[in-house]
Design a protein around this motif. Structure first.
Motif, PDB file in Angstrom:
ATOM      1  N   HIS A  41       0.817  -1.204   0.000  1.00 39.96           N
ATOM      2  CA  HIS A  41       0.000   0.000   0.000  1.00 39.96           C
ATOM      3  C   HIS A  41       0.858   1.264   0.000  1.00 39.96           C
ATOM      4  O   HIS A  41       0.336   2.363  -0.117  1.00 39.96           O
ATOM      5  N   LYS A  42       2.166   1.112   0.127  1.00 40.16           N
ATOM      6  CA  LYS A  42       3.071   2.264   0.198  1.00 40.16           C
ATOM      7  C   LYS A  42       3.703   2.537  -1.163  1.00 40.16           C
ATOM      8  O   LYS A  42       4.025   1.611  -1.904  1.00 40.16           O
ATOM      9  N   PRO A  43       3.911   3.795  -1.501  1.00 39.79           N
ATOM     10  CA  PRO A  43       4.600   4.093  -2.770  1.00 39.79           C
ATOM     11  C   PRO A  43       6.072   3.701  -2.747  1.00 39.79           C
ATOM     12  O   PRO A  43       6.681   3.549  -3.789  1.00 39.79           O
ATOM     13  N   SER A  44       6.634   3.501  -1.562  1.00 43.93           N
ATOM     14  CA  SER A  44       8.044   3.126  -1.451  1.00 43.93           C
ATOM     15  C   SER A  44       8.211   1.616  -1.314  1.00 43.93           C
ATOM     16  O   SER A  44       9.227   1.155  -0.781  1.00 43.93           O
ATOM     17  N   PHE A  45       7.261   0.827  -1.823  1.00 36.44           N
ATOM     18  CA  PHE A  45       7.313  -0.625  -1.705  1.00 36.44           C
ATOM     19  C   PHE A  45       8.522  -1.195  -2.434  1.00 36.44           C
ATOM     20  O   PHE A  45       8.795  -0.850  -3.581  1.00 36.44           O
ATOM     21  N   THR A  46       9.257  -2.035  -1.736  1.00 34.69           N
ATOM     22  CA  THR A  46      10.377  -2.763  -2.318  1.00 34.69           C
ATOM     23  C   THR A  46      10.184  -4.234  -1.982  1.00 34.69           C
ATOM     24  O   THR A  46      10.025  -4.587  -0.814  1.00 34.69           O
ATOM     25  N   PRO A  47      10.185  -5.136  -2.979  1.00 31.07           N
ATOM     26  CA  PRO A  47       9.820  -6.528  -2.719  1.00 31.07           C
ATOM     27  C   PRO A  47      10.751  -7.279  -1.770  1.00 31.07           C
ATOM     28  O   PRO A  47      10.318  -8.190  -1.084  1.00 31.07           O
ATOM     29  N   ASN A  48      12.020  -6.908  -1.727  1.00 28.28           N
ATOM     30  CA  ASN A  48      12.963  -7.680  -0.917  1.00 28.28           C
ATOM     31  C   ASN A  48      13.234  -7.048   0.440  1.00 28.28           C
ATOM     32  O   ASN A  48      14.137  -7.477   1.140  1.00 28.28           O
ATOM     33  N   VAL A  49      12.458  -6.018   0.828  1.00 27.33           N
ATOM     34  CA  VAL A  49      12.630  -5.351   2.120  1.00 27.33           C
ATOM     35  C   VAL A  49      11.305  -5.425   2.862  1.00 27.33           C
ATOM     36  O   VAL A  49      10.236  -5.256   2.272  1.00 27.33           O
ATOM     37  N   ASP A  50      11.379  -5.661   4.165  1.00 28.09           N
ATOM     38  CA  ASP A  50      10.169  -5.678   4.981  1.00 28.09           C
ATOM     39  C   ASP A  50       9.736  -4.242   5.236  1.00 28.09           C
ATOM     40  O   ASP A  50      10.190  -3.603   6.172  1.00 28.09           O
ATOM     41  N   CYS A  51       8.869  -3.732   4.365  1.00 29.63           N
ATOM     42  CA  CYS A  51       8.409  -2.350   4.510  1.00 29.63           C
ATOM     43  C   CYS A  51       6.931  -2.310   4.907  1.00 29.63           C
ATOM     44  O   CYS A  51       6.291  -1.272   4.795  1.00 29.63           O
ATOM     45  N   GLY A  52       6.395  -3.427   5.380  1.00 24.39           N
ATOM     46  CA  GLY A  52       4.998  -3.489   5.788  1.00 24.39           C
ATOM     47  C   GLY A  52       4.762  -2.908   7.164  1.00 24.39           C
ATOM     48  O   GLY A  52       5.687  -2.552   7.888  1.00 24.39           O
ATOM     49  N   ASP A  53       3.501  -2.816   7.520  1.00 25.06           N
ATOM     50  CA  ASP A  53       3.089  -2.236   8.785  1.00 25.06           C
ATOM     51  C   ASP A  53       2.537  -3.327   9.705  1.00 25.06           C
ATOM     52  O   ASP A  53       2.362  -4.473   9.308  1.00 25.06           O
ATOM     53  N   TYR A  54       2.236  -2.935  10.932  1.00 29.44           N
ATOM     54  CA  TYR A  54       1.637  -3.827  11.918  1.00 29.44           C
ATOM     55  C   TYR A  54       0.114  -3.749  11.798  1.00 29.44           C
ATOM     56  O   TYR A  54      -0.435  -2.666  11.578  1.00 29.44           O
ATOM     57  N   VAL A  55      -0.555  -4.894  11.942  1.00 26.32           N
ATOM     58  CA  VAL A  55      -2.012  -4.932  11.830  1.00 26.32           C
ATOM     59  C   VAL A  55      -2.585  -5.701  13.020  1.00 26.32           C
ATOM     60  O   VAL A  55      -2.107  -6.780  13.368  1.00 26.32           O
ATOM     61  N   ILE A  56      -3.627  -5.123  13.625  1.00 34.44           N
ATOM     62  CA  ILE A  56      -4.367  -5.747  14.716  1.00 34.44           C
ATOM     63  C   ILE A  56      -5.773  -6.021  14.193  1.00 34.44           C
ATOM     64  O   ILE A  56      -6.449  -5.104  13.712  1.00 34.44           O
ATOM     65  N   VAL A  57      -6.211  -7.276  14.250  1.00 36.84           N
ATOM     66  CA  VAL A  57      -7.564  -7.636  13.833  1.00 36.84           C
ATOM     67  C   VAL A  57      -8.365  -7.930  15.092  1.00 36.84           C
ATOM     68  O   VAL A  57      -8.005  -8.810  15.880  1.00 36.84           O
ATOM     69  N   ILE A  58      -9.445  -7.175  15.292  1.00 37.38           N
ATOM     70  CA  ILE A  58     -10.317  -7.392  16.446  1.00 37.38           C
ATOM     71  C   ILE A  58     -11.658  -7.942  15.968  1.00 37.38           C
ATOM     72  O   ILE A  58     -11.978  -7.869  14.780  1.00 37.38           O
ATOM     73  N   ASN A  59     -12.430  -8.487  16.890  1.00 32.72           N
ATOM     74  CA  ASN A  59     -13.732  -9.098  16.607  1.00 32.72           C
ATOM     75  C   ASN A  59     -13.606 -10.205  15.557  1.00 32.72           C
ATOM     76  O   ASN A  59     -14.419 -10.312  14.632  1.00 32.72           O
ATOM     77  N   ALA A  60     -12.597 -11.042  15.696  1.00 36.14           N
ATOM     78  CA  ALA A  60     -12.376 -12.127  14.742  1.00 36.14           C
ATOM     79  C   ALA A  60     -13.504 -13.160  14.796  1.00 36.14           C
ATOM     80  O   ALA A  60     -13.743 -13.859  13.813  1.00 36.14           O
ATOM     81  N   ASP A  61     -14.202 -13.252  15.923  1.00 39.51           N
ATOM     82  CA  ASP A  61     -15.291 -14.213  16.031  1.00 39.51           C
ATOM     83  C   ASP A  61     -16.542 -13.778  15.274  1.00 39.51           C
ATOM     84  O   ASP A  61     -17.474 -14.557  15.125  1.00 39.51           O
ATOM     85  N   GLN A  62     -16.558 -12.551  14.749  1.00 35.15           N
ATOM     86  CA  GLN A  62     -17.714 -12.052  14.000  1.00 35.15           C
ATOM     87  C   GLN A  62     -17.452 -11.979  12.499  1.00 35.15           C
ATOM     88  O   GLN A  62     -18.258 -11.442  11.751  1.00 35.15           O
ATOM     89  N   ILE A  63     -16.334 -12.519  12.032  1.00 33.01           N
ATOM     90  CA  ILE A  63     -16.023 -12.573  10.601  1.00 33.01           C
ATOM     91  C   ILE A  63     -16.889 -13.656   9.967  1.00 33.01           C
ATOM     92  O   ILE A  63     -17.145 -14.698  10.570  1.00 33.01           O
ATOM     93  N   VAL A  64     -17.337 -13.434   8.741  1.00 35.76           N
ATOM     94  CA  VAL A  64     -18.281 -14.344   8.095  1.00 35.76           C
ATOM     95  C   VAL A  64     -17.682 -14.921   6.809  1.00 35.76           C
ATOM     96  O   VAL A  64     -16.692 -14.412   6.283  1.00 35.76           O
ATOM     97  N   LEU A  65     -18.317 -15.981   6.328  1.00 34.93           N
ATOM     98  CA  LEU A  65     -18.039 -16.562   5.012  1.00 34.93           C
ATOM     99  C   LEU A  65     -19.325 -16.530   4.214  1.00 34.93           C
ATOM    100  O   LEU A  65     -20.417 -16.662   4.776  1.00 34.93           O
TER     101      LEU A  65
END
Length: 145
Positions: A41-65
């Motif tokens: 999602h970043k314009p400075s994305f480089t495939p061989n460098v860890d340039c990602g962010d941290y993600v917290i997912v809450i309410n996982a028990d309410q996710i649907v299929l």
């Protein structure tokens, strides 16, 4: 003359995002979260460098299929011993192993390399609405669908 810029590991700035999974589709949520963990999602994305962010997912028990996937979709594990195949339906995974269910969907969309192992460590999944990462001041990430 154009020049391609490559992000160096020291130049990466990381952000914390929180995603509310209530009423969200598992696949759509997993693709968006995997892109943020990978840094696409970043314009400075480089495939061989860890340039990602941290993600917290809450309410996982309410996710649907969607559709009949709760009964039809199966998750397989094998112990590498004869007769060691274990099969679980999506309903069993959601009811008994909620955190693993969401993590498996997201982990499958990340690279299966050492870089992907580091990016997998930046994901935090919680069943309820509470999480212990308030000190990081996470920003709400809106997921479409």
């Amino acid at each position: 003359m154009r020049q391609t810029t490559f992000t160096k590991p020291a130049e990466v700035t990381r952000q914390w995002y929180v995603v509310d999974g209530a009423g969200k589709n598992l696949g759509r949520l997993a693709t968006e979260v995997a892109a943020v963990l990978h840094g696409k999602h970043k314009p400075s994305f480089t495939p061989n460098v860890d340039c990602g962010d941290y993600v917290i997912v809450i309410n996982a028990d309410q996710i649907v299929l969607s559709g009949n996937k709760m009964e039809d979709k199966m998750y397989y594990n094998h112990s590498q011993w004869r007769g060691g195949l274990r099969t679980r339906s999506a309903r069993v995974m959601k009811d008994q192993y909620t955190i693993e269910w969401v993590e498996r969907a997201i982990h499958g969309m990340l690279p299966h390399t050492r870089l992907g192992d580091v990016q997998r460590g930046h994901l935090f999944v919680y069943k309820g609405a509470e999480h212990p990462h308030a000190a990081q001041k996470p920003v709400v990430l809106e997921i479409k669908g």
